[in-house]
Design an enzyme around this catalytic site. Structure first.
Site, mmCIF file in Angstrom:
data_model
loop_
_atom_site.group_PDB
_atom_site.id
_atom_site.type_symbol
_atom_site.label_atom_id
_atom_site.label_comp_id
_atom_site.label_asym_id
_atom_site.label_seq_id
_atom_site.Cartn_x
_atom_site.Cartn_y
_atom_site.Cartn_z
ATOM 1 C CG ASP A 32 21.395 -19.455 -18.271
ATOM 2 O OD1 ASP A 32 21.871 -20.608 -18.206
ATOM 3 O OD2 ASP A 32 21.364 -18.687 -17.294
ATOM 4 C CB CYS A 89 26.254 -23.459 -18.706
ATOM 5 S SG CYS A 89 25.579 -24.177 -17.193
ATOM 6 N NE ARG A 90 24.762 -18.678 -20.666
ATOM 7 C CZ ARG A 90 24.184 -17.556 -20.273
ATOM 8 N NH1 ARG A 90 23.481 -16.856 -21.150
ATOM 9 N NH2 ARG A 90 24.284 -17.123 -19.027
ATOM 10 C CB SER A 91 31.712 -18.345 -20.714
ATOM 11 O OG SER A 91 31.769 -18.648 -19.359
ATOM 12 C CG ASN A 126 33.621 -19.212 -16.010
ATOM 13 O OD1 ASN A 126 34.667 -19.227 -15.380
ATOM 14 N ND2 ASN A 126 33.594 -19.469 -17.301
ATOM 15 C CB CYS A 144 28.119 -17.074 -19.408
ATOM 16 S SG CYS A 144 28.966 -18.391 -18.511
HETATM 17 P P1 4NP Z 1 26.130 -19.984 -17.313
HETATM 18 O O1 4NP Z 1 24.819 -20.682 -16.693
HETATM 19 O O2 4NP Z 1 25.991 -18.490 -17.004
HETATM 20 O O3 4NP Z 1 26.006 -20.259 -18.762
HETATM 21 O O4 4NP Z 1 27.311 -20.610 -16.632
HETATM 22 C C1 4NP Z 1 24.384 -20.512 -15.374
HETATM 23 C C2 4NP Z 1 25.064 -21.161 -14.351
HETATM 24 C C3 4NP Z 1 24.616 -21.039 -13.053
HETATM 25 C C4 4NP Z 1 23.486 -20.278 -12.776
HETATM 26 C C5 4NP Z 1 22.811 -19.628 -13.795
HETATM 27 C C6 4NP Z 1 23.263 -19.748 -15.105
HETATM 28 N N1 4NP Z 1 23.002 -20.177 -11.438
HETATM 29 O O5 4NP Z 1 21.977 -19.529 -11.243
HETATM 30 O O6 4NP Z 1 23.634 -20.738 -10.531
#
Ligand code: 4NP
Length: 164
Positions: A128, A16-18, A14, A11
């Site tokens: 997301d 939340c989703r992955s 790294n 993702c």
């Molecule tokens: P992920 O979610 O890609 O599912 O881990 C996010 C985590 C952090 C951010 C955006 C999405 N950020 O902008 O910091």
């Protein structure tokens, strides 16, 4: 299963989703007694959160489902193309980032996670939830739960076909 399968979930951050996908898929593989046949990891296309544990909301929903997320965030590297057989991007932005640095013969390893969803056939992205509510993390968890079940079934049956 005859062959070892190396699966990488990707993702943006790294956190939340992955890591949720990684944790859920590891549990399913464990429950199927197939841990010895898989290498499973996750990473992000950015290094913004490198070294961090998953977001507390991701850890909370995982814990409710008896999954302990211990993964530390890391950034995707070109070595991942050789280290993994299947690279699953959570959304089209992640997919393009990975495809941008792939050699032509590595592109076939890269797919969208939503290819394994039968819940939302027209949707290409795993939402997301980072800037959203805890409820959204629950929804994303449920979606990933379904995708990873289909993924495991698909890998088991493909492996079976290729071994006969
Ligand atoms: P992920 O979610 O890609 O599912 O881990 C996010 C985590 C952090 C951010 C955006 C999405 N950020 O902008 O910091």
């Amino acid at each position: 299963m005859q062959q070892e399968k190396k699966v990488l979930f990707v993702c943006l951050g790294n956190i939340c989703r992955s890591p949720m996908a990684e944790g859920i898929f590891k549990k399913k593989v464990e429950e199927a007694g197939l841990s010895n046949h898989f290498v499973i990891d996750s990473c992000g296309t950015t290094s913004q959160h490198s070294g961090e544990l998953a977001d507390y909301r991701a850890r909370k929903v995982a814990q409710k489902n008896n999954i302990e997320l211990q993964h530390r965030a890391r950034k995707f590297t070109k070595n991942d193309f050789t280290d993994f057989d299947l690279i699953l991007a959570m959304d089209t932005q992640n997919l393009f980032e990975i495809q941008r640095i792939a050699q032509p013969d590595q592109l076939e390893k890269v797919k969208l996670m939503m290819e394994f969803s039968d819940l939302f056939p027209a949707e290409r992205n795993v939402y997301d939830p980072y800037y959203d509510s805890e409820d959204k993390f629950e929804e994303v968890f449920d979606l990933l739960n379904s995708c990873t079940s289909n993924l495991l079934q698909s890998l088991i049956s493909n492996n079976h076909e290729s071994s006969v």
